[in-house]
Design a protein around this motif. Sequence first.
Motif, PDB file in Angstrom:
ATOM      1  N   ASP A 461      42.939  59.027  39.916  1.00 20.36           N
ATOM      2  CA  ASP A 461      43.547  59.235  41.467  1.00 20.36           C
ATOM      3  C   ASP A 461      42.444  58.622  42.537  1.00 20.36           C
ATOM      4  OD1 ASP A 461      44.357  58.910  43.442  1.00 20.36           O
ATOM      5  OD2 ASP A 461      44.999  61.375  44.171  1.00 20.36           O
ATOM      6  N   PHE A 462      41.414  57.882  42.831  1.00 20.33           N
ATOM      7  CA  PHE A 462      41.090  56.702  43.510  1.00 20.33           C
ATOM      8  C   PHE A 462      41.471  55.357  44.279  1.00 20.33           C
ATOM      9  CE2 PHE A 462      40.255  55.237  39.652  1.00 20.33           C
ATOM     10  CZ  PHE A 462      39.474  53.879  39.251  1.00 20.33           C
ATOM     11  N   PRO A 463      41.300  55.659  45.311  1.00 23.27           N
ATOM     12  CA  PRO A 463      41.219  53.950  45.990  1.00 23.27           C
ATOM     13  C   PRO A 463      40.629  53.232  45.500  1.00 23.27           C
ATOM     14  CG  PRO A 463      40.274  55.375  47.060  1.00 23.27           C
ATOM     15  CD  PRO A 463      40.113  56.206  46.701  1.00 23.27           C
ATOM     16  N   LYS A 464      41.793  51.419  44.862  1.00 26.61           N
ATOM     17  CA  LYS A 464      41.216  50.739  44.687  1.00 26.61           C
ATOM     18  C   LYS A 464      41.888  49.264  44.272  1.00 26.61           C
ATOM     19  CE  LYS A 464      43.177  50.166  40.359  1.00 26.61           C
ATOM     20  NZ  LYS A 464      43.268  50.919  38.664  1.00 26.61           N
ATOM     21  N   ALA A 465      40.727  47.908  45.322  1.00 21.12           N
ATOM     22  CA  ALA A 465      41.248  46.723  46.102  1.00 21.12           C
ATOM     23  C   ALA A 465      41.487  46.034  44.927  1.00 21.12           C
ATOM     24  CB  ALA A 465      40.574  47.047  47.256  1.00 21.12           C
ATOM     25  N   ARG A 466      41.474  44.772  45.277  1.00 17.83           N
ATOM     26  CA  ARG A 466      41.143  43.407  44.233  1.00 17.83           C
ATOM     27  C   ARG A 466      40.297  42.562  45.057  1.00 17.83           C
ATOM     28  NH1 ARG A 466      43.979  43.304  39.910  1.00 17.83           N
ATOM     29  NH2 ARG A 466      46.421  44.455  39.247  1.00 17.83           N
ATOM     30  N   LEU A 467      39.272  41.772  44.051  1.00 13.10           N
ATOM     31  CA  LEU A 467      39.330  40.825  45.269  1.00 13.10           C
ATOM     32  C   LEU A 467      39.999  39.960  46.424  1.00 13.10           C
ATOM     33  CD1 LEU A 467      36.968  39.729  42.546  1.00 13.10           C
ATOM     34  CD2 LEU A 467      35.702  41.056  43.924  1.00 13.10           C
ATOM     35  N   GLU A 468      40.890  39.649  46.330  1.00  9.46           N
ATOM     36  CA  GLU A 468      41.729  38.515  46.998  1.00  9.46           C
ATOM     37  C   GLU A 468      41.551  39.392  48.274  1.00  9.46           C
ATOM     38  OE1 GLU A 468      44.262  39.510  43.150  1.00  9.46           O
ATOM     39  OE2 GLU A 468      42.357  38.721  43.454  1.00  9.46           O
TER      40      GLU A 468
END
Length: 582
Positions: A461-468
């Motif tokens: 449970d952690f914040p995750k984002a994509r390169l775009e």
Amino acid sequence: MIDQGQLQEPPEGGPLYRIIVLTLVALVIGLAVAFAAIAFVDAVSWLNHTLFISPRARVQIEDSPWLLSAATLLVPAVGGLLVGLMLTRFSTEKRPLGPADVVQAVQLRGRPPKTRDGLLTTGAAVVSLGFGASVGQYGPMVYLGAMFGQAATRLRLRVRNLPAIAIACGVAAAISTAFNAPIAGLVFAHEVVLRHYSMQAFAPTTVASASGYVIANVVFDRPALFLVGFEGVEHGYEFLLFAGLGLLAAAVAVIYMRLILGATALAARSPIAPALRPAAAGLALGLTALWLPDVLGIGKEALRFATIEGAFTAGELVLVVTAKILLTALCLGFGFAGGVFSPALLIGVLFGALFWTLLAGSGLVATSGIAVYAVCGMMAVTSPVIGAPLTTILIVFELTRSYDLTIAAMVAVVFSNLIAYRVFGRSLFDVQLARRGVDLSAGRDQARLDSVPVAAYATRDFPKARLETTTGEALGQLQASKWGEVFVVDTEGIFRGTLSGRERLSDPAAMVTTVLRPPGIVLDEKTSVWKAMRLLEGFVGDAVPIVDSRSKQLTAVVTEAAIISAYLEIVHDLRREENRAL
């Protein structure tokens, strides 16, 4: 992720409950192991006699030389074929189990191999020893005792650290029964298996060891391994000779252990099919035994004769010691099931007798007789092999009841272990485990910490984002969480870096790649707590990413606080185990 049950202690009863349960468990294990060990030895003896392996049986067919030669040549080879088929066809481990597996299970709190594999190992050991293989019987008996101990842990008796204690009880009872030496059995369980002394373990292992002794020595009146008459050390300078014998015995022990490891590696590279490797070793053993029958089996008769002056010439001793070392290494390396203890005893006693024979033949100094040198050699070779100097010293005392002989053996054992430890390691078992990736040389703490994957303390449970993703969107996601940084992955989920919430952004519409912090410390599912603690030095950030070792995809993260907490939890658990009273 690892089995959390390995990290959590079960709820347990009060002190009186623990005392009663541990005493009863130790008593039952001790009695069961004693009967099983005696049955094991008797089965081997019956096979030795039936298959013309024992000297007494061989004497009976001396008038039939062709039968004697055929039995000598074929019986070990047939036994090897049976052992190879048993282990390769029916065992999931595909190899015999032994004391190293017991040590690993106790020290790392892992699950030992399946009971079926243990029973197959026991059966294969009976066949190996019964058909004359040059292997030992005490290693299989140690594992047999550990199996009984492991069976007791299935009862869920609400006693903390019960698996290790129960296994130690089984091992102590096995050694006590085998040698008629309850104190040595008790110390062996602590010195080799548990590797610490605590009252919670000491009391039940004492009960189990004493139970094994009562069954072997009182109920069945089993004979001692050997009987030695010794009046005492007559000359003070002989203690220097005992020390010198210990130094030379260390070299013999190191050669013996390295040859076993080398034969194992040679077997792995051999084009011979695994199922046929023991048979090949058995054939080599049989060919040698045609001219040198003393190499067959455990060699109890040779061990007893070695303490008698004139029983062997110096040339015969050199020949038997050399052949026994080589053939034991070959048999163990090529897959026979058995231990290293019994052959080490025979090699050591013959080497001690050789040392005395050469010394007495030189006429340079007067000595106290062959017996003391034979016993010193026996224990000085054996103790580095099993990594138990205290146990070997106590075996001498309990078998001979001779204080003088024990002191002499103690001197030889101390000097032998000093050299062998530096040159080779603590024991053959420790080196075998190190080659499997279990390093006990730095102590129990590091071994336990290195066996627990840090992934057991991770979170998904952690914040995750994509390169775009834009920086504004990523920081918006971050503000909705309690984290200080967001973990960035590409379209395939591969970790690419982090974005800190402390970044000052001039253009929220910019892509995260413009402010992406490249990966620093990255762990995987195999990284241990010990390694993670070492990698944390100089780390700055909320958490350390954990990626799949194959795909490199981000699977979880673990905070610095969680790693430190795991470290303290495991170390505290070890200290509690070592210092806990009943």
